[in-house]
Design an enzyme around this catalytic site. Structure first.
Site, PDB file in Angstrom:
ATOM      1  N   HIS A  87       0.841  -1.195   0.000  1.00  0.00           N
ATOM      2  CA  HIS A  87       0.000   0.000   0.000  1.00  0.00           C
ATOM      3  C   HIS A  87       0.878   1.248   0.000  1.00  0.00           C
ATOM      4  O   HIS A  87       1.595   1.514   0.967  1.00  0.00           O
ATOM      5  CB  HIS A  87      -0.914  -0.018   1.249  1.00  0.00           C
ATOM      6  CG  HIS A  87      -1.826   1.160   1.316  1.00  0.00           C
ATOM      7  ND1 HIS A  87      -2.080   1.839   2.479  1.00  0.00           N
ATOM      8  CD2 HIS A  87      -2.528   1.808   0.346  1.00  0.00           C
ATOM      9  CE1 HIS A  87      -2.906   2.836   2.229  1.00  0.00           C
ATOM     10  NE2 HIS A  87      -3.184   2.840   0.949  1.00  0.00           N
ATOM     11  N   GLU A 136       3.262   0.194   3.005  1.00  0.00           N
ATOM     12  CA  GLU A 136       2.859  -0.826   3.976  1.00  0.00           C
ATOM     13  C   GLU A 136       2.867  -2.166   3.259  1.00  0.00           C
ATOM     14  O   GLU A 136       2.217  -2.315   2.217  1.00  0.00           O
ATOM     15  CB  GLU A 136       1.444  -0.549   4.502  1.00  0.00           C
ATOM     16  CG  GLU A 136       1.342   0.704   5.354  1.00  0.00           C
ATOM     17  CD  GLU A 136      -0.103   0.998   5.768  1.00  0.00           C
ATOM     18  OE1 GLU A 136      -0.383   0.965   6.967  1.00  0.00           O
ATOM     19  OE2 GLU A 136      -0.943   1.266   4.893  1.00  0.00           O
ATOM     20  N   ASN A 155      -4.267   4.033   7.106  1.00  0.00           N
ATOM     21  CA  ASN A 155      -5.632   4.482   6.809  1.00  0.00           C
ATOM     22  C   ASN A 155      -6.580   4.293   7.986  1.00  0.00           C
ATOM     23  O   ASN A 155      -7.561   5.025   8.114  1.00  0.00           O
ATOM     24  CB  ASN A 155      -6.183   3.774   5.567  1.00  0.00           C
ATOM     25  CG  ASN A 155      -5.717   4.451   4.294  1.00  0.00           C
ATOM     26  OD1 ASN A 155      -5.059   5.485   4.343  1.00  0.00           O
ATOM     27  ND2 ASN A 155      -6.031   3.867   3.160  1.00  0.00           N
TER      28      ASN A 155
HETATM   29  N1  3HC Z   1      10.457  12.092  -7.669  1.00  0.00           N
HETATM   30  C1  3HC Z   1      11.193  12.407  -6.585  1.00  0.00           C
HETATM   31  N2  3HC Z   1      11.005  13.524  -5.845  1.00  0.00           N
HETATM   32  C2  3HC Z   1      10.042  14.366  -6.241  1.00  0.00           C
HETATM   33  C3  3HC Z   1       9.220  14.107  -7.372  1.00  0.00           C
HETATM   34  C4  3HC Z   1       9.455  12.905  -8.096  1.00  0.00           C
HETATM   35  N3  3HC Z   1       8.749  12.593  -9.177  1.00  0.00           N
HETATM   36  N4  3HC Z   1       8.336  15.117  -7.500  1.00  0.00           N
HETATM   37  C5  3HC Z   1       8.588  15.981  -6.497  1.00  0.00           C
HETATM   38  N5  3HC Z   1       9.608  15.525  -5.731  1.00  0.00           N
HETATM   39  C6  3HC Z   1      10.185  16.147  -4.545  1.00  0.00           C
HETATM   40  C7  3HC Z   1      10.380  17.634  -4.752  1.00  0.00           C
HETATM   41  O1  3HC Z   1      11.620  17.861  -5.370  1.00  0.00           O
HETATM   42  C8  3HC Z   1      10.326  18.165  -3.339  1.00  0.00           C
HETATM   43  O2  3HC Z   1      11.570  17.929  -2.701  1.00  0.00           O
HETATM   44  P1  3HC Z   1      12.238  19.081  -1.756  1.00  0.00           P
HETATM   45  O3  3HC Z   1      11.267  19.251  -0.614  1.00  0.00           O
HETATM   46  O4  3HC Z   1      13.549  18.468  -1.365  1.00  0.00           O
HETATM   47  O5  3HC Z   1      12.339  20.279  -2.638  1.00  0.00           O
HETATM   48  C9  3HC Z   1       9.322  17.250  -2.647  1.00  0.00           C
HETATM   49  O6  3HC Z   1       9.250  16.065  -3.460  1.00  0.00           O
HETATM   50  C10 3HC Z   1       7.943  17.874  -2.544  1.00  0.00           C
HETATM   51  O7  3HC Z   1       7.487  18.170  -3.850  1.00  0.00           O
HETATM   52  P2  3HC Z   1       6.733  19.518  -4.247  1.00  0.00           P
HETATM   53  O8  3HC Z   1       7.595  20.701  -4.005  1.00  0.00           O
HETATM   54  O9  3HC Z   1       6.202  19.353  -5.606  1.00  0.00           O
HETATM   55  O10 3HC Z   1       5.483  19.478  -3.310  1.00  0.00           O
HETATM   56  P3  3HC Z   1       5.026  20.341  -2.057  1.00  0.00           P
HETATM   57  O11 3HC Z   1       6.159  20.807  -1.234  1.00  0.00           O
HETATM   58  O12 3HC Z   1       4.033  21.325  -2.572  1.00  0.00           O
HETATM   59  O13 3HC Z   1       4.272  19.186  -1.228  1.00  0.00           O
HETATM   60  C11 3HC Z   1       2.973  17.219  -0.999  1.00  0.00           C
HETATM   61  C12 3HC Z   1       3.252  18.435  -1.845  1.00  0.00           C
HETATM   62  C13 3HC Z   1       4.164  16.286  -1.014  1.00  0.00           C
HETATM   63  C14 3HC Z   1       1.767  16.512  -1.635  1.00  0.00           C
HETATM   64  C15 3HC Z   1       2.679  17.674   0.463  1.00  0.00           C
HETATM   65  O14 3HC Z   1       1.675  18.656   0.470  1.00  0.00           O
HETATM   66  C16 3HC Z   1       2.236  16.527   1.356  1.00  0.00           C
HETATM   67  O15 3HC Z   1       3.042  15.798   1.892  1.00  0.00           O
HETATM   68  N6  3HC Z   1       0.914  16.376   1.514  1.00  0.00           N
HETATM   69  C17 3HC Z   1       0.328  15.271   2.277  1.00  0.00           C
HETATM   70  C18 3HC Z   1       0.230  14.080   1.374  1.00  0.00           C
HETATM   71  C19 3HC Z   1      -0.345  12.901   2.084  1.00  0.00           C
HETATM   72  O16 3HC Z   1      -0.756  12.927   3.230  1.00  0.00           O
HETATM   73  N7  3HC Z   1      -0.392  11.800   1.341  1.00  0.00           N
HETATM   74  C20 3HC Z   1      -0.996  10.565   1.834  1.00  0.00           C
HETATM   75  C21 3HC Z   1      -2.391  10.473   1.342  1.00  0.00           C
HETATM   76  S1  3HC Z   1      -3.208   9.036   1.955  1.00  0.00           S
HETATM   77  C22 3HC Z   1      -2.944   7.882   0.784  1.00  0.00           C
HETATM   78  O17 3HC Z   1      -2.365   8.117  -0.237  1.00  0.00           O
HETATM   79  C23 3HC Z   1      -3.463   6.518   1.107  1.00  0.00           C
HETATM   80  C24 3HC Z   1      -4.685   6.191   0.307  1.00  0.00           C
HETATM   81  O18 3HC Z   1      -4.950   4.820   0.505  1.00  0.00           O
HETATM   82  C25 3HC Z   1      -5.902   6.964   0.712  1.00  0.00           C
END
Ligand code: 3HC
Length: 281
Positions: free
Chosen positions: A137, A149, A188
């Site tokens: 997951h 996970e 989750n």
């Molecule tokens: N490969 C590697 N690294 C990458 C990348 C890629 N393709 N794309 C972006 N990155 C890196 C960026 O370079 C950046 O690194 P840095 O901090 O060292 O500069 C970092 O990842 C963050 O990227 P962004 O700058 O584009 O993004 P933001 O800073 O705006 O953050 C976010 C966006 C990561 C989505 C943040 O808002 C976040 O963590 N949100 C919470 C997300 C969350 O909770 N996800 C879980 C959801 S639940 C789930 O998925 C489970 C499901 O079952 C429901």
């Protein structure tokens, strides 16, 4: 394991394919909808371009993309060693897919499911080799969120779980936690009630959506507010996940609020449809 397959290329599937190719695997991505394949290729190219720009890749993005083949034919997975299904969260669809994969894959191939809430035992039971099925997951956005996970069903062969955990850590570069086969696993089961509570707060008029989000960002250091996160996960996915969790645990905290159901019925799925709690048009 180096020959990886991914079935389903929505946001999560494309992310899993991206980390596989980044880890050096030869990846085949299958989706029966050609437009989904096209969208995923564009999404992945943009994601890799962003990572390249920030110096996050050890090689040109073009090399990574070249390790991926895109197909709408499941038979193209025949020589895969590790196949992850990332199709929509429907037990019937996943059961049917696992049956079809059984006919195509060699007996020692592993089938991993990215289900976020369906018990893995139900998926393993759909395979003629239940020991080869387990859960992996991932979290959205997959290339950025470090966690996976790894979930063993009671039928899963322990060596399959160990090989998968090693593969996720060493090849895909993920932090691995092991979870029991309970709907919601570790994350989750904790995260979804929090998100549903945010929807209930909005429904009950406790505060505006902006203030609920601001509260959790500025008050608790969350990277994004819960309603923004719901829109990113997809409100249709949120509904399916909360229904699975509720069916398993029968606890009110997992029950989908009416406001979530109304959004889904209205076709407001969040970011992917252009409108959810917020307007993205
Ligand atoms: N490969 C590697 N690294 C990458 C990348 C890629 N393709 N794309 C972006 N990155 C890196 C960026 O370079 C950046 O690194 P840095 O901090 O060292 O500069 C970092 O990842 C963050 O990227 P962004 O700058 O584009 O993004 P933001 O800073 O705006 O953050 C976010 C966006 C990561 C989505 C943040 O808002 C976040 O963590 N949100 C919470 C997300 C969350 O909770 N996800 C879980 C959801 S639940 C789930 O998925 C489970 C499901 O079952 C429901």
């Amino acid at each position: 394991m180096n020959r990886m397959g991914v079935v389903g290329c929505g946001v999560m599937g494309a992310g899993v394919a991206e980390i596989g190719a980044k880890g050096g695997c030869d990846v085949v991505v299958v989706d029966m909808f050609p437009e989904a394949l096209e969208k995923a290729q564009a999404r992945m190219a943009a994601s890799l371009a962003k990572a390249e720009e920030k110096g996050k890749l050890g090689e040109p993005a073009a090399n990574i993309l070249a390790r991926i083949r895109w197909s709408s034919d499941l038979a193209d997975l025949a020589d895969r060693e590790f196949v992850t299904e990332v199709i929509r969260e429907s037990l019937d669809d996943k059961v049917e897919l696992i049956g079809r994969l059984d006919d195509i894959l060699s007996d020692d191939a592993i089938i991993a499911s990215n289900t976020s809430s369906i018990p893995i035992a139900q998926l393993a039971a759909a395979s003629r080799i239940p020991g080869r099925v387990l859960g992996t997951h991932y979290f959205n956005p997959v290339p950025v969120m470090p966690l996976v996970e790894v979930v063993s069903a009671i039928q899963t062969d322990p060596s399959v779980a160990d090989r998968t955990a090693e593969f996720c850590a060493d090849v895909l570069g993920k932090k691995v936690i092991r979870a029991k086969d309970r709907s919601g696993f570790v994350v989750n089961a904790i995260l979804v009630p929090y998100l549903l509570d945010a929807i209930r707060s909005l429904e009950n008029g406790v505060a505006s959506k902006e203030d609920i989000d601001e509260g959790m960002v500025s008050g608790c250091g969350m990277p994004m507010g819960p309603l923004t996160l719901c829109d990113m996960i997809g409100l249709d996915t949120m509904l399916l996940v909360s229904e699975s969790l509720y069916a398993e645990h029968l606890e009110h905290r997992f029950a989908p609020p009416a406001l979530l159901k109304r959004h889904v019925e209205a076709g407001m799925f969040g970011r992917k449809s252009g409108r959810g709690f917020y307007d993205y048009s």
